[in-house]
Design an enzyme around this catalytic site. Structure first.
Site, PDB file in Angstrom:
ATOM      1  N   GLU A 143       0.860  -1.191   0.000  1.00 27.27           N
ATOM      2  CA  GLU A 143       0.000   0.000   0.000  1.00 27.27           C
ATOM      3  C   GLU A 143       0.891   1.233   0.000  1.00 27.27           C
ATOM      4  O   GLU A 143       1.836   1.321   0.794  1.00 27.27           O
ATOM      5  CB  GLU A 143      -0.902   0.003   1.248  1.00 27.27           C
ATOM      6  CG  GLU A 143      -1.696   1.294   1.408  1.00 27.27           C
ATOM      7  CD  GLU A 143      -2.602   1.329   2.647  1.00 27.27           C
ATOM      8  OE1 GLU A 143      -2.976   0.267   3.179  1.00 27.27           O
ATOM      9  OE2 GLU A 143      -2.932   2.453   3.075  1.00 27.27           O
ATOM     10  N   GLU A 148      -2.913  11.905   2.135  1.00 32.13           N
ATOM     11  CA  GLU A 148      -3.852  11.417   3.135  1.00 32.13           C
ATOM     12  C   GLU A 148      -3.716  12.235   4.417  1.00 32.13           C
ATOM     13  O   GLU A 148      -2.621  12.632   4.801  1.00 32.13           O
ATOM     14  CB  GLU A 148      -3.572   9.940   3.468  1.00 32.13           C
ATOM     15  CG  GLU A 148      -4.621   9.357   4.405  1.00 32.13           C
ATOM     16  CD  GLU A 148      -4.357   7.908   4.775  1.00 32.13           C
ATOM     17  OE1 GLU A 148      -3.229   7.444   4.632  1.00 32.13           O
ATOM     18  OE2 GLU A 148      -5.313   7.253   5.232  1.00 32.13           O
TER      19      GLU A 148
HETATM   20  C1  LIG Z   1      -9.559   5.297   2.675  1.00 35.49           C
HETATM   21  O1  LIG Z   1      -8.198   5.411   2.454  1.00 35.49           O
HETATM   22  C2  LIG Z   1      -7.333   5.026   3.473  1.00 35.49           C
HETATM   23  C3  LIG Z   1      -5.978   5.187   2.858  1.00 35.49           C
HETATM   24  O2  LIG Z   1      -4.980   4.773   3.594  1.00 35.49           O
HETATM   25  C4  LIG Z   1      -7.601   3.614   3.953  1.00 35.49           C
HETATM   26  O3  LIG Z   1      -6.793   3.300   5.071  1.00 35.49           O
HETATM   27  C5  LIG Z   1      -9.031   3.479   4.298  1.00 35.49           C
HETATM   28  O4  LIG Z   1      -9.313   2.125   4.575  1.00 35.49           O
HETATM   29  C6  LIG Z   1      -9.903   3.932   3.171  1.00 35.49           C
HETATM   30  N1  LIG Z   1     -11.244   3.873   3.539  1.00 35.49           N
HETATM   31  C7  LIG Z   1     -12.074   3.197   2.809  1.00 35.49           C
HETATM   32  C8  LIG Z   1     -13.433   3.137   3.251  1.00 35.49           C
HETATM   33  O5  LIG Z   1     -11.783   2.661   1.798  1.00 35.49           O
END
Ligand SMILES: *[C@@H]1O[C@H](CO)[C@@H](O)[C@H](O)[C@H]1NC(C)=O
Ligand SMILES: *[C@@H]1O[C@H](CO)[C@@H](O)[C@H](O)[C@H]1NC(C)=O
Length: 323
Positions: A143, A148
């Protein structure tokens, strides 16, 4: 990906001195435009994920038909908007705020991606992200979090999350500040190996007030690099500014974050990743630090009030992927 140094030249450098054998690992290369995603093109490049939020946010991710009907996504000319609902008052304890999560249809191994962003979601309680992963094999597929943060709290942080056996050297060629150096999701509460971008205008209200800017990531088997150039940064490469049909990362200067493969076999810790753009609220991160980051009341009450989310939108001028 094409090598920046011809095979013949590199071979002669290698025989000339073993020192040169180290040099190519930090070097970039030239790449050609593979996906030029602009305006309504985002609807073709991405699929909409109406899924439950794995991070427990107060969000309701909608499908493409709903997003378009409610104008939560809008693509025209060189504008793509992705936003939270900002008209509906939520019932306490009821479903979360409508928002959007999109994932590219294509997946990438070695590549460069450039995100030209005019505006990012702004409001207490927001948790926006532009990132890459392989969701069907997390964390073994790796990842990369490019952009962010939570609760309008800058600066941005770029982070890798991996399976065990992937660490970063404490000292490396980057302008950002390393937070943790172990990328393993199983340590430090899955903080990952994050690097804080040095410029305050890299995130949130300061990013928006400055007209946003460009984020770029380069992934090779030797390193992963992340760059940020603010909108008025004179050092933005002209090919990045213009959206050229090819880019050469050798001329891009020191990245804000540099993740070399010296203590992490990137080829085995990263597989084909999709690019994901999501906007959630509260949850495991934004909710946990809501009050300590100066936001008023509780995150849930805050999210219930639509007036707080008028500026909770991304405005992308383009996303360009080079291979
Ligand atoms: C949104 O993005 C973050 C990126 O690190 C991730 O950890 C998180 O799970 C994401 N949320 C969803 C709902 O996908
Ligand atoms: C949808 O959003 C776009 C971008 O903000 C705006 O220009 C457009 O007028 C909106 N359309 C409607 C029907 O509200």
């Amino acid at each position: 990906m094409k090598s920046s140094v011809s095979t013949v030249l590199r071979a002669s450098l290698l025989t000339a001195s073993t020192l040169f054998a180290l040099a190519p690992s930090a070097q970039g290369a030239s790449y050609s435009l593979s996906d030029n995603v602009v305006g309504a093109g985002f609807f073709d490049a991405f699929n909409f994920q109406a899924i439950g939020d794995p991070t427990h946010g107060r969000v309701n991710y909608v499908d493409q038909a709903t997003a378009r009907a409610q104008n939560l996504t809008f693509g025209s000319g060189n504008t793509f908007i992705l936003r939270a609902d900002h008209t509906t008052t939520l019932s306490p304890g009821g479903p979360g705020r409508n928002s959007v999560r999109i994932r590219t249809n294509k997946a990438y191994t070695t590549h460069v991606a450039v995100f030209d962003i005019r505006h990012m979601p702004q409001a207490c309680g927001t948790w926006p992200a532009v990132w890459e992963t392989k969701e069907s094999n997390w964390p073994n597929g790796g990842e990369i979090d490019i952009l962010e943060g939570v609760n309008d709290h800058g600066p941005n942080q770029a982070t890798l999350h991996t399976s065990s056996g992937c660490t970063m050297p404490a000292s490396r060629a980057q302008s950002g500040n390393a937070l943790q150096n172990d990328c393993n999701v199983a340590v430090n509460g899955n903080a990952g190996c994050g690097v804080q971008v040095p410029s305050g205008n890299s995130y949130g209200p300061a990013f928006n007030a400055n007209g946003g800017g460009w984020y770029a990531v380069e992934r090779t088997n030797s390193f992963i690099k992340v760059w940020f150039w603010a909108r008025n940064d004179g050092s933005v490469p002209s090919a990045v500014r213009s959206g050229a049909s090819s880019v050469n990362t050798d001329s891009w200067g020191t990245p804000v974050a540099f993740f070399p493969n010296t203590q992490c076999d990137l080829a085995s810790h990263f597989q084909e990743n999709n690019i994901i753009i999501n906007l959630t609220f509260c949850g495991d991160w934004a909710g946990a630090v809501f009050a300590s980051q100066g936001c008023p009341g509780t995150c849930e009450d805050f999210v219930n009030n639509p007036a707080n989310f008028a500026n909770a939108f991304f405005d992308f001028a383009a996303m360009r992927v080079y291979t």
